[in-house]
Scaffold this motif. Structure first.
Motif, PDB file in Angstrom:
ATOM      1  N   VAL A  82       0.837  -1.200   0.000  1.00 49.19           N
ATOM      2  CA  VAL A  82       0.000   0.000   0.000  1.00 49.19           C
ATOM      3  C   VAL A  82       0.875   1.255   0.000  1.00 49.19           C
ATOM      4  O   VAL A  82       0.605   2.223  -0.712  1.00 49.19           O
ATOM      5  N   GLU A  83       1.954   1.202   0.795  1.00 47.29           N
ATOM      6  CA  GLU A  83       2.858   2.355   0.844  1.00 47.29           C
ATOM      7  C   GLU A  83       3.489   2.606  -0.516  1.00 47.29           C
ATOM      8  O   GLU A  83       3.708   3.760  -0.910  1.00 47.29           O
ATOM      9  N   GLU A  84       3.774   1.530  -1.224  1.00 48.85           N
ATOM     10  CA  GLU A  84       4.366   1.694  -2.555  1.00 48.85           C
ATOM     11  C   GLU A  84       3.380   2.383  -3.492  1.00 48.85           C
ATOM     12  O   GLU A  84       3.753   3.318  -4.223  1.00 48.85           O
ATOM     13  N   ILE A  85       2.125   1.970  -3.437  1.00 46.79           N
ATOM     14  CA  ILE A  85       1.119   2.592  -4.310  1.00 46.79           C
ATOM     15  C   ILE A  85       0.962   4.069  -3.955  1.00 46.79           C
ATOM     16  O   ILE A  85       0.906   4.933  -4.824  1.00 46.79           O
ATOM     17  N   ALA A  86       0.907   4.338  -2.650  1.00 44.95           N
ATOM     18  CA  ALA A  86       0.659   5.715  -2.213  1.00 44.95           C
ATOM     19  C   ALA A  86       1.922   6.565  -2.273  1.00 44.95           C
ATOM     20  O   ALA A  86       1.865   7.778  -2.037  1.00 44.95           O
ATOM     21  N   GLY A  87       3.060   5.961  -2.559  1.00 49.11           N
ATOM     22  CA  GLY A  87       4.314   6.708  -2.618  1.00 49.11           C
ATOM     23  C   GLY A  87       4.749   7.259  -1.276  1.00 49.11           C
ATOM     24  O   GLY A  87       5.336   8.337  -1.197  1.00 49.11           O
ATOM     25  N   GLY A 157       2.179   3.550   6.585  1.00 45.75           N
ATOM     26  CA  GLY A 157       3.043   4.711   6.807  1.00 45.75           C
ATOM     27  C   GLY A 157       4.039   4.547   7.939  1.00 45.75           C
ATOM     28  O   GLY A 157       4.837   5.429   8.186  1.00 45.75           O
ATOM     29  N   GLY A 158       3.998   3.420   8.638  1.00 44.03           N
ATOM     30  CA  GLY A 158       4.973   3.236   9.714  1.00 44.03           C
ATOM     31  C   GLY A 158       4.547   2.188  10.713  1.00 44.03           C
ATOM     32  O   GLY A 158       3.875   1.215  10.369  1.00 44.03           O
ATOM     33  N   VAL A 159       4.964   2.384  11.961  1.00 43.61           N
ATOM     34  CA  VAL A 159       4.566   1.460  13.018  1.00 43.61           C
ATOM     35  C   VAL A 159       3.804   2.224  14.090  1.00 43.61           C
ATOM     36  O   VAL A 159       3.863   3.448  14.153  1.00 43.61           O
ATOM     37  N   ARG A 160       3.099   1.501  14.927  1.00 44.73           N
ATOM     38  CA  ARG A 160       2.217   2.147  15.898  1.00 44.73           C
ATOM     39  C   ARG A 160       2.860   2.347  17.257  1.00 44.73           C
ATOM     40  O   ARG A 160       2.371   3.126  18.068  1.00 44.73           O
ATOM     41  N   PRO A 282      10.864  10.080  13.726  1.00 48.10           N
ATOM     42  CA  PRO A 282       9.461   9.673  13.857  1.00 48.10           C
ATOM     43  C   PRO A 282       9.285   8.196  13.511  1.00 48.10           C
ATOM     44  O   PRO A 282      10.154   7.596  12.874  1.00 48.10           O
ATOM     45  N   ILE A 283       8.171   7.620  13.946  1.00 53.14           N
ATOM     46  CA  ILE A 283       7.937   6.213  13.648  1.00 53.14           C
ATOM     47  C   ILE A 283       6.847   6.032  12.598  1.00 53.14           C
ATOM     48  O   ILE A 283       6.551   4.909  12.211  1.00 53.14           O
ATOM     49  N   ALA A 284       6.263   7.115  12.151  1.00 53.07           N
ATOM     50  CA  ALA A 284       5.229   6.958  11.118  1.00 53.07           C
ATOM     51  C   ALA A 284       5.018   8.268  10.370  1.00 53.07           C
ATOM     52  O   ALA A 284       5.294   9.346  10.896  1.00 53.07           O
ATOM     53  N   VAL A 285       4.576   8.142   9.144  1.00 50.67           N
ATOM     54  CA  VAL A 285       4.124   9.324   8.407  1.00 50.67           C
ATOM     55  C   VAL A 285       2.619   9.180   8.213  1.00 50.67           C
ATOM     56  O   VAL A 285       2.084   8.081   8.248  1.00 50.67           O
ATOM     57  N   LYS A 290      -7.618   7.847   1.282  1.00 50.46           N
ATOM     58  CA  LYS A 290      -7.841   7.326  -0.060  1.00 50.46           C
ATOM     59  C   LYS A 290      -6.490   7.040  -0.685  1.00 50.46           C
ATOM     60  O   LYS A 290      -5.641   7.921  -0.790  1.00 50.46           O
ATOM     61  N   ILE A 291      -6.293   5.814  -1.096  1.00 50.29           N
ATOM     62  CA  ILE A 291      -5.018   5.427  -1.701  1.00 50.29           C
ATOM     63  C   ILE A 291      -5.139   5.619  -3.213  1.00 50.29           C
ATOM     64  O   ILE A 291      -6.099   5.129  -3.817  1.00 50.29           O
TER      65      ILE A 291
END
Ligand code: SF4
Ligand code: SF4
Lengths: 412, 122
Positions: A82-87, A157-160, A282-285, A290-291
C-alpha cells in the motif's frame, strides 16, 4: 489379502495427526507410499474478498489475521504494498522496528516449529523445553507491542509503537538467554542419535526438484537453494543489516531442522544490530485515507518462506483487489514429491517439516467442469446439491436420515 | 552422536520450580502496553464517530444520549482488541486498559457500555 495391489487410504480432512483440516489421499503398497493426492480448501475464510469490503486501515488488521504465527509477515507485506502505491516514504526508525518485530517473530515461529517437529517424531521432551524457552520471546513481543500474537504493530506509513531504551535492554537480556538455549538445541540436534537417525534421509528434496517445484524458505534453503527475500530483494531495514543466508545440503528433514536452528542465531544477530543502530526520528508518516489508483506486488520473507501480496487500488478508501500467496502454497507440491516411496509413518514429520499453515493457504477454489476449460462459479445451493449427488454416487446417502431428522424436529 | 543428550537437562529440572503459573490463583501481570478492554472518557467525546468508521470488526458504537453527550457501547465478543479506535480518536476519548478477564457465561453480557474505569463498571 494380496500385497501387490495398491490400497488407497484417506487421511483427513479431520485426522488426529493433522493440526488443521486438509485432505491427503494416500496410495499405499504395503507400508510404502506410491503417491499422494493433496486437497486443500477446508479452511477457506474469504479473507481476500472481505478485504475488498473494508477500508485500507481496517484491512491491516484483517490481513494480520491471515496467520496467527506469521501475522507480522502478512501485515508488513500488505502495508509495504500500500505504501508503494501511495508513494509513502516510511521513516527509517519504523523500518528498523518492523525488522525487529519480524525477526522476533521468526524466532518464535522457528522455536515453535522445533517443538512441533520433536512432537511429530515422538520426542516430546524437546517440545516441552523449546516451548518453554519460546515464552521468553513471546514475552518480549508482548512487551513491545502489547500482545503475544497479532501484534498490531504496523500501520500504513509506519509502526504504531515505539521502542524505548528500557525495552531495548530487556530485549537484549532475553535474546542472550535465547541464544544460549539455541546453542544448546543445536548441540542436541547434531548429537542426539535418535534425532539424526529419525530425520536423515526422510523427505528428500533434491536441489533441482526444489527449484522445479518452486519450494521457498527453509524448505528450499535446506536443499541448497540460496534464496532469501531478505537478501535477494531487501525490504524494511534488511539492506543495512549484516547476516548470512543459511543453507544446507542434506536436502532432507534433518537439513530443514539444521537450517531453522541456525537461522535462529542469525535472527539474534539481526535483533542486536537493529537495536544498536536504531535511528532516531518519527515512527510513522501520515497516510491518506484514499489510496491513489495503482497496483503493487510486495514480497516478504516469512518464517516459512516467501510471502507475496498483490494489492490493487482504484483510488478509493477500499482496495479493489488483494491477493495473498502464503508460503505453504509454494511448498505443498514439494511435499507430494518428498513422500513418494517413503513409509506411511514418515508422513506426519514430512508434512510438518515444511511448517505448513493450511488456513493461510486456502483461497478461492473454482470448480472446473469435466469439459475442461469452462470455469463456473457455483452458488451455495448448487454446491450443496453437487456434494449430495457426489456422495450418493459414492454410496453415501443421507436422504433418509435427514428426512427422519426433519420429521423429528417438526414434532417439537 | 549420543543418545539421551537431553537426559541431564531433564534430571536437572526435577529440582526446579515449574515453568507454568498457577492461574487463576496467581495472576499474571499484563504489560502496560497491552490492548485489553477499552475505557471511554465521555466528557472528551465529540461524537465524530471516527472510531466507528475505522473499527475493523464493527464492535464499537457511539450513541447520542443527550445534547453533546455520547455513550460508547462495545461488543466484547466482536472486538479484536486492536486499539485502532484509540489511535483514530482525535480527542483521546478512548483508551485501552490491560484488563483481560472478559469472559462471560451469558453472551448478552458481552455488550457493555464503556465507562471511565474498566472492570465491573459495565
Ligand atoms: S473518535 Fe473519539 S471523539 Fe469521535 S466519536 Fe469516537 S470516541 Fe468520540
Ligand atoms: S479495539 Fe479494535 S476492534 Fe475493538 S472497538 Fe477498537 S477498533 Fe474496534
Amino acid at each position: 489379502m494380496h500385497h501387490s495391489s495398491k490400497f488407497k487410504i484417506p487421511m483427513g480432512p479431520q485426522h488426529p495427526a493433522l493440526k488443521e483440516p486438509e485432505s491427503f489421499s494416500i496410495a499405499l503398497k504395503g507400508e510404502k507410499i506410491m503417491g499422494v493426492d493433496i486437497r486443500l480448501g477446508y479452511n477457506h475464510r474469504g479473507i481476500e474478498k472481505a478485504c475488498e469490503e473494508r477500508t485500507f486501515v481496517q484491512d491491516v488488521y484483517l490481513i494480520e489475521r491471515v496467520c496467527g504465527i506469521c501475522s507480522h509477515s502478512h501485515s508488513t507485506a500488505f502495508v509495504q504494498g500500500v505504501e508503494e502505491i501511495a508513494g509513502l516514504i516510511v521513516p527509517p526508525r519504523a523500518q528498523y522496528i518492523r525488522t525487529l518485530i519480524g525477526e522476533l517473530e521468526r524466532v518464535h515461529s522457528h522455536l515453535l516449529w522445533l517443538g512441533v517437529a520433536g512432537h511429530e517424531i515422538g520426542f516430546d521432551t524437546l517440545l516441552m523445553y523449546t516451548w518453554r524457552d519460546r515464552e521468553i520471546v513471546m514475552d518480549i513481543l508482548a512487551l513491545l507491542s502489547g500482545n503475544r500474537v497479532n501484534y498490531g504493530m504496523n500501520m500504513i506509513g509506519g509502526v504504531r509503537r515505539n521502542v524505548t531504551e528500557e525495552q531495548a535492554q530487556d530485549i537484549l537480556k532475553g535474546v542472550k538467554t535465547l541464544e544460549e538455549r539455541t546453542k544448546y538445541y543445536i548441540e542436541v540436534a547434531t548429537q542426539e542419535t535418535t534425532i539424526i537417525k529419525r530425520l536423515s534421509g526422510v523427505g528428500v528434496l533434491k536441489k533441482d526438484d526444489a527449484l522445479r517445484l518452486g519450494a521457498v524458505g527453509p524448505t528450499a534453503r535446506a536443499s541448497g537453494v540460496e534464496y532469501d527475500v531478505r537478501r535477494n530483494d531487501p525490504y524494511a531495514a534488511y539492506a543495512e543489516l549484516d547476516f548470512n543466508v543459511i543453507t544446507d545440503t542434506n536436502s532432507d528433514v534433518y537439513g530443514r531442522t539444521i537450517v531453522r536452528v541456525k537461522e535462529l542465531l542469525e535472527s539474534y544477530k539481526m535483533i542486536r544490530q537493529c537495536l544498536k543502530n536504531l535511528p532516531n526520528g518519527p515512527i510513522a508518516v501520515k497516510a491518506p485515507r484514499k489510496i491513489p489508483a495503482g497496483e503493487a506486488i510486495s514480497r516478504y520473507e516469512a518464517p516459512r518462506g516467501e510471502d507475496v501480496h498483490y494489492i490493487k487500488s482504484n483510488g478509493g478508501e477500499k482496495p479493489e483487489r488483494v491477493k495473498v500467496r502464503a508460503p505453504t502454497l509454494a511448498n505443498i507440491q514439494a511435499v507430494k514429491h518428498m513422500l513418494k516411496d517413503r513409509y506411511l509413518a514418515d508422513m506426519p514429520i514430512v508434512v510438518a517439516a515444511i511448517d505448513p499453515c493450511f488456513s493461510c493457504t486456502d483461497r478461492l477454489v473454482s470448480v472446473k467442469g469435466n469439459a475442461g476449460k469452462s470455469k463456473k462459479i457455483l452458488t451455495w445451493e448448487a454446491l450443496r446439491n453437487y456434494s449430495v449427488e457426489w456422495h450418493q454416487v459414492h454410496g453415501i446417502d443421507f436422504t433418509e436420515l435427514s428426512y427422519k431428522f426433519r420429521t423429528k424436529m417438526e414434532r417439537f | 552422536m549420543r543418545p539421551g543428550k537431553m537426559l541431564r537437562e531433564v534430571l536437572k529440572h526435577l529440582f526446579k520450580k515449574p515453568a507454568t503459573n498457577m492461574y487463576p490463583a496467581e495472576k499474571l501481570d499484563m504489560p502496560k502496553t497491552y490492548r485489553g478492554k477499552l475505557i471511554f472518557h465521555a466528557d472528551k467525546c465529540i461524537g465524530c464517530k471516527l472510531c466507528v468508521r475505522d473499527c475493523p470488526s464493527g464492535a464499537i458504537t457511539i450513541n447520542k444520549i443527550g445534547e453533546k453527550q455520547f455513550e460508547a457501547v462495545l461488543d466484547l465478543g466482536k472486538c479484536i482488541y486492536c486499539a485502532q479506535c484509540v489511535d483514530s480518536c482525535l480527542k483521546k476519548a478512548l483508551e485501552a486498559t490491560n484488563d483481560v478477564e472478559l469472559a462471560q457465561l451469558d453472551s448478552k453480557k458481552l455488550k457493555v457500555v464503556l465507562g471511565e474505569k474498566s472492570g465491573s463498571s459495565s
